[in-house]
Motif scaffolding. Sequence first.
Motif, short mmCIF file in Angstrom:
data_model
loop_
_atom_site.label_atom_id
_atom_site.label_comp_id
_atom_site.label_asym_id
_atom_site.label_seq_id
_atom_site.Cartn_x
_atom_site.Cartn_y
_atom_site.Cartn_z
N PRO B 233 0.83 -1.22 0.00
CA PRO B 233 0.00 0.00 0.00
C PRO B 233 0.85 1.26 0.00
O PRO B 233 0.91 1.99 0.99
CB PRO B 233 -0.80 -0.14 1.30
N GLN B 241 1.49 2.71 6.84
CA GLN B 241 1.92 1.45 6.24
C GLN B 241 2.33 0.46 7.31
O GLN B 241 2.13 -0.74 7.18
CB GLN B 241 3.08 1.69 5.29
N TYR B 244 -0.57 -1.33 8.53
CA TYR B 244 -1.33 -2.06 7.52
C TYR B 244 -0.95 -3.53 7.53
O TYR B 244 0.22 -3.88 7.67
CB TYR B 244 -1.06 -1.42 6.16
N TYR B 246 0.19 -6.06 5.95
CA TYR B 246 0.83 -6.44 4.70
C TYR B 246 2.17 -7.12 4.97
O TYR B 246 2.96 -6.62 5.75
CB TYR B 246 1.03 -5.21 3.81
#
Lengths: 251, 328
Positions: B233, B241, B244, B246
């Motif tokens: 992202p 981030q 997030y 991920y």
Amino acid sequence: MAVTEQPRGPRLGSWLYDKLFHNYVWRSVFRSGYPDTPRNQMLAIATNVFLHLHPTRLHKTHVKITHTYCLGGITFFFFLALTVTGVMLMFYYVPGVDRAYSDIAALETNVRFGMLMRNLHRWMAHGMVITVFLHMMRVFYTGAYKPPREFNWVVGVILLVLTLLLSFTGYLLPWDQLAIWAVTVGTNMIGSAPLLGGETRYFLIGGFEVGDAALIRFYTLHVIGLPLLAAIFMAVHFWRVRRDGGLARPL
Amino acid sequence: MAVDAQAVARGDVAARPRREREQELLVWPDLVFIEFIAAVVFTVTFFVLSVALNAPLLNRANLNITPNPSKAPWYFMNLQELLLHMHPALAGVIVPTIALLLLAALPYLDRKAEGQGVYFGTPNAVKITLFSAAFAAVFTAGLILYDQGRHVNVVTNIAQHVDKDWEWPTVLAPFQNVRAIQTGWEWEIPVPEGVQVGSGEHDGELNWPQDFEHVPMPFNGTSGPDWMQWDKPDFLPGWMQALYWYDLNLNLPAFVVELLIPVALMVGLPAALLYLLRRLGWLYGVHDAAIALFTGFISVYVVLTIIGAGFRGAGQDLVLPWDVPRID
């Protein structure tokens, strides 16, 4: 009962007493005389700005030393005495990396009673942390957090945190090895928070390591921000003791 | 005597007579006088102390010279001690936050009004207090000694009197300290031919710890079939981030050592204390439980503070108080 004492003529003592305490200026400060009737004694508490956080009466078991060990009161004395000694230290202390350490060193050697003031301030700061804890234990073991005093316990927990923060922010100010490393260790702990830890640490010390910005932040919090907050919460704390019916009593 | 309000309402028990005025004192002069005397004693005590004892002032602050050991102020040294045994986020932030929140929530968890105004207001309060304090102190000190591997030293010393070449057996390798589960323990399980484990290469077996250090989390955008994968992202600002979900991989051995075991102990031991007190027949109701847990908290706080302040030398090694180096 018959009156046995004859009225006496004026003597030097009562003349002096009269001149000292019944004059216009004295009466403008203290509106009434020494409170020696129960009604006046209650009024003395209720109408005095410094004393009115007290209730006017209390249960006789509550003046036993072993009931409270005066721990809350002593904590408050610590706060007052720390304010007085702290103000004196402020006269000689400049919160900058270049000046702070030499100011403290000079305070110890060049200022009359400087060392004494610094000693008092430091030992009382440690003492306050200890008595806050002991006071919390006393309140807990007497069940005094129970209804209707729930919220005052919460205010007490806030005051505990404020006391720790006051002590911690003061720890940095001498700017010696003890100070800077204790604060480095302490703020690194905050930096390890799972969310926004690094950001919080940066915000707190105004940089990536403890320096000028951290010193001025801690100083400002220590001398005005946190004491103001603590004073507000203390006022609420004491007021709630009175509003919730004084100290806890068995039902 | 405490009188149960509901019992009074039912008419089982007579209500306590209203308190009489002769039981009461006036704040002026009785309390004000005591406060004045306390203030005088307090002031004199601290003047004497401050004349006798000087506050420490070490060398000027220097970030290039790290004192060994570096220590937090004493009232935070319990947290510093915790840091040695678990994940820093847990020790430095999560545990103190939860402890303070629980402390503040205490009156909303223990709501019964009975048992106030006297010390130890329940029938078994003193027994519970003493037992909880001892329980918490023994387990805290014991766990610290275990995590420092002191039991290994003791057993090895004794065993080497019998057999000079004795060493801690490999089969007990994960029990040298908590961290040894991650660093001192090795085992493998064979993986059948054709079974794909993870995305990388493997040698036909799963090895502890190295094959467990990057366990992909579900729906992390980088593992699994194609439809479960998506791009980084990049449009989010940097700090978001980090929040997030991920490319998250779990370091399972570190997770077990730094989070799972500490949390299990910090939840399990208080629960065990309550269970034990219940089995002893001492624990009746929430007030008793509150006494047990609060006492345990104070006891742990004190033990951690004493060990952190008095028994941690250079490199945060566990030493006797007189071996802690003085810093200047």
